[in-house]
Motif scaffolding. Structure first.
Motif, mmCIF file in Angstrom:
data_model
loop_
_atom_site.group_PDB
_atom_site.id
_atom_site.type_symbol
_atom_site.label_atom_id
_atom_site.label_comp_id
_atom_site.label_asym_id
_atom_site.label_seq_id
_atom_site.Cartn_x
_atom_site.Cartn_y
_atom_site.Cartn_z
ATOM 1 N N VAL A 100 18.606 4.101 -15.816
ATOM 2 C CA VAL A 100 18.467 4.121 -14.492
ATOM 3 C C VAL A 100 18.437 2.708 -14.011
ATOM 4 N N ASN A 101 18.880 2.475 -12.866
ATOM 5 C CA ASN A 101 19.372 1.191 -12.531
ATOM 6 C C ASN A 101 17.881 0.358 -12.256
ATOM 7 N N PRO A 102 17.657 -0.843 -12.851
ATOM 8 C CA PRO A 102 16.445 -1.539 -12.704
ATOM 9 C C PRO A 102 16.144 -1.932 -10.982
ATOM 10 N N ASP A 103 17.053 -2.265 -10.518
ATOM 11 C CA ASP A 103 16.533 -2.614 -9.165
ATOM 12 C C ASP A 103 16.191 -1.333 -8.529
ATOM 13 N N ALA A 104 16.586 -0.117 -8.847
ATOM 14 C CA ALA A 104 15.973 1.050 -8.249
ATOM 15 C C ALA A 104 14.612 1.152 -8.370
ATOM 16 N N VAL A 105 14.116 0.813 -9.588
ATOM 17 C CA VAL A 105 12.492 0.630 -9.888
ATOM 18 C C VAL A 105 11.984 -0.288 -9.403
ATOM 19 N N LYS A 106 12.743 -1.489 -9.166
ATOM 20 C CA LYS A 106 12.011 -2.791 -8.600
ATOM 21 C C LYS A 106 11.660 -2.326 -7.105
ATOM 22 N N TYR A 107 12.763 -1.671 -6.452
ATOM 23 C CA TYR A 107 12.613 -1.430 -5.102
ATOM 24 C C TYR A 107 11.434 -0.680 -4.796
ATOM 25 N N LEU A 108 11.301 0.395 -5.509
ATOM 26 C CA LEU A 108 10.355 1.574 -5.224
ATOM 27 C C LEU A 108 8.973 0.715 -5.675
ATOM 28 N N ASN A 109 8.768 -0.166 -6.490
ATOM 29 C CA ASN A 109 7.588 -0.733 -6.640
ATOM 30 C C ASN A 109 7.434 -1.877 -5.659
ATOM 31 N N ARG A 110 8.024 -2.627 -5.243
ATOM 32 C CA ARG A 110 7.896 -3.322 -3.872
ATOM 33 C C ARG A 110 7.645 -2.436 -2.698
ATOM 34 N N LEU A 111 8.473 -1.490 -2.479
ATOM 35 C CA LEU A 111 8.337 -0.524 -1.198
ATOM 36 C C LEU A 111 6.734 0.012 -0.928
ATOM 37 N N SER A 112 6.167 0.380 -2.163
ATOM 38 C CA SER A 112 4.747 1.015 -1.880
ATOM 39 C C SER A 112 3.746 -0.281 -1.400
ATOM 40 N N ASP A 113 4.178 -1.486 -1.882
ATOM 41 C CA ASP A 113 3.434 -2.700 -1.488
ATOM 42 C C ASP A 113 3.613 -3.010 0.184
ATOM 43 N N TRP A 114 4.865 -2.589 0.443
ATOM 44 C CA TRP A 114 5.294 -3.030 1.652
ATOM 45 C C TRP A 114 4.516 -2.010 2.360
ATOM 46 N N PHE A 115 4.315 -0.767 2.385
ATOM 47 C CA PHE A 115 3.794 0.112 2.958
ATOM 48 C C PHE A 115 2.084 -0.217 3.031
ATOM 49 N N PHE A 116 1.655 -0.858 2.034
ATOM 50 C CA PHE A 116 0.444 -1.008 2.077
ATOM 51 C C PHE A 116 0.099 -2.233 2.982
ATOM 52 N N VAL A 117 0.803 -3.252 3.090
ATOM 53 C CA VAL A 117 0.637 -4.259 3.977
ATOM 54 C C VAL A 117 0.967 -4.008 5.529
ATOM 55 N N ALA A 118 1.894 -3.002 5.476
ATOM 56 C CA ALA A 118 2.412 -2.783 6.885
ATOM 57 C C ALA A 118 1.399 -1.831 7.368
ATOM 58 N N ALA A 119 0.640 -1.137 6.730
ATOM 59 C CA ALA A 119 -0.666 -0.309 7.021
ATOM 60 C C ALA A 119 -1.744 -1.121 7.681
ATOM 61 N N ARG A 120 -1.976 -2.345 6.748
ATOM 62 C CA ARG A 120 -2.949 -3.078 7.186
ATOM 63 C C ARG A 120 -2.611 -4.055 8.388
ATOM 64 N N VAL A 121 -1.455 -4.320 8.969
ATOM 65 C CA VAL A 121 -0.804 -4.779 10.007
ATOM 66 C C VAL A 121 -1.081 -3.797 11.033
ATOM 67 N N ALA A 122 -0.819 -2.612 10.870
ATOM 68 C CA ALA A 122 -0.955 -1.473 11.965
ATOM 69 C C ALA A 122 -2.358 -1.325 12.286
ATOM 70 N N ASN A 123 -3.265 -1.680 11.435
ATOM 71 C CA ASN A 123 -4.661 -1.776 11.694
ATOM 72 C C ASN A 123 -5.366 -3.037 12.250
ATOM 73 N N ASP A 124 -4.495 -3.262 13.411
ATOM 74 C CA ASP A 124 -4.912 -4.642 14.087
ATOM 75 C C ASP A 124 -4.923 -5.869 12.988
ATOM 76 N N ASP A 125 -4.188 -5.924 12.156
ATOM 77 C CA ASP A 125 -4.089 -7.054 11.435
ATOM 78 C C ASP A 125 -5.176 -6.832 10.485
ATOM 79 N N GLY A 126 -5.490 -5.811 10.010
ATOM 80 C CA GLY A 126 -6.600 -5.640 8.783
ATOM 81 C C GLY A 126 -8.039 -5.633 9.759
ATOM 82 N N ARG A 127 -7.976 -6.134 10.912
ATOM 83 C CA ARG A 127 -9.535 -5.836 11.320
ATOM 84 C C ARG A 127 -10.011 -4.501 11.595
ATOM 85 N N ALA A 128 -9.068 -3.390 11.573
ATOM 86 C CA ALA A 128 -9.615 -2.399 11.708
ATOM 87 C C ALA A 128 -9.475 -1.346 10.441
ATOM 88 N N ASP A 129 -9.290 -1.883 9.338
ATOM 89 C CA ASP A 129 -9.160 -1.458 8.050
ATOM 90 C C ASP A 129 -10.364 -0.727 7.735
#
Length: 190
Positions: free
Chosen positions: A152-181
């Protein structure tokens, strides 16, 4: 260019499907499972986009395109034969991982550090982004499992690992920059 003028082919009626190189495999093979979950993640991103502002929508659109690239990468085994292919297979590249890291850093710079785990939810957008996070994390686990069996392409695994982190941080931003977490309260309902 891809042309899809007939959607059903009946070639999968026996429980097999074709990979990108033409090889036939069982629909429950680990490779098909991995790229199928990438497709599922892409669908959850489409749902999140319904709630996103224009800037986030553009970022999510880039991610959806990347997820198609990732599916194309995963459906083509035999990386060692790429040089001999009539059409070079599309592979994930480090620049796609780097872009996610840069975007994570930019979003995270707006947030206060976490002092508790958070529950998936808050705003509708954050809830959808948390679903994106969990499905992409499952896609990562399945792709890592595939990598124990096949190349498997190692960059494929790295991308998926970063992607879930991206969604986590984006969700915090979507919650009024974490104030509504929504914070986890350990043992609150004992």
């Amino acid at each position: 260019m891809i042309v899809l003028n007939k959607i059903y082919t009946k070639t999968g009626d026996d429980g097999e499907t074709a990979l990108g190189n033409g090889a036939r495999v069982a629909k429950h093979s680990m490779r098909v499972t991995a790229y199928g979950t990438v497709d599922e993640a892409n669908a959850t991103v489409g749902m999140a986009r319904l709630h996103a502002d224009p800037d986030l929508d553009a970022a999510l659109a880039r991610i959806q395109n990347d997820l198609f690239d990732l599916g194309a990468d995963l459906c083509r085994p035999d990386m060692e034969r790429d040089a001999d292919a009539e059409y070079p297979p599309l592979r994930m590249v480090k620049a796609q991982v780097d872009r996610l890291e840069s975007e994570i850093d930019a979003m995270n710079s707006r947030l206060e550090p976490l002092r508790s785990f958070i529950l998936p939810g808050g705003s509708a957008l954050a809830a959808h982004l948390h679903l994106c996070r969990t499905v992409s994390r499952r896609a990562e686990r399945e792709t890592v499992e595939l990598a124990t069996m096949e190349t498997v392409n190692p960059d494929a695994v790295k991308y998926l690992n970063r992607l879930s982190d991206w969604f986590f941080v984006a969700a915090r931003v979507a919650n009024d920059d974490g104030r509504a977490d929504v914070l986890w309260v350990p043992g609150a309902n004992r």
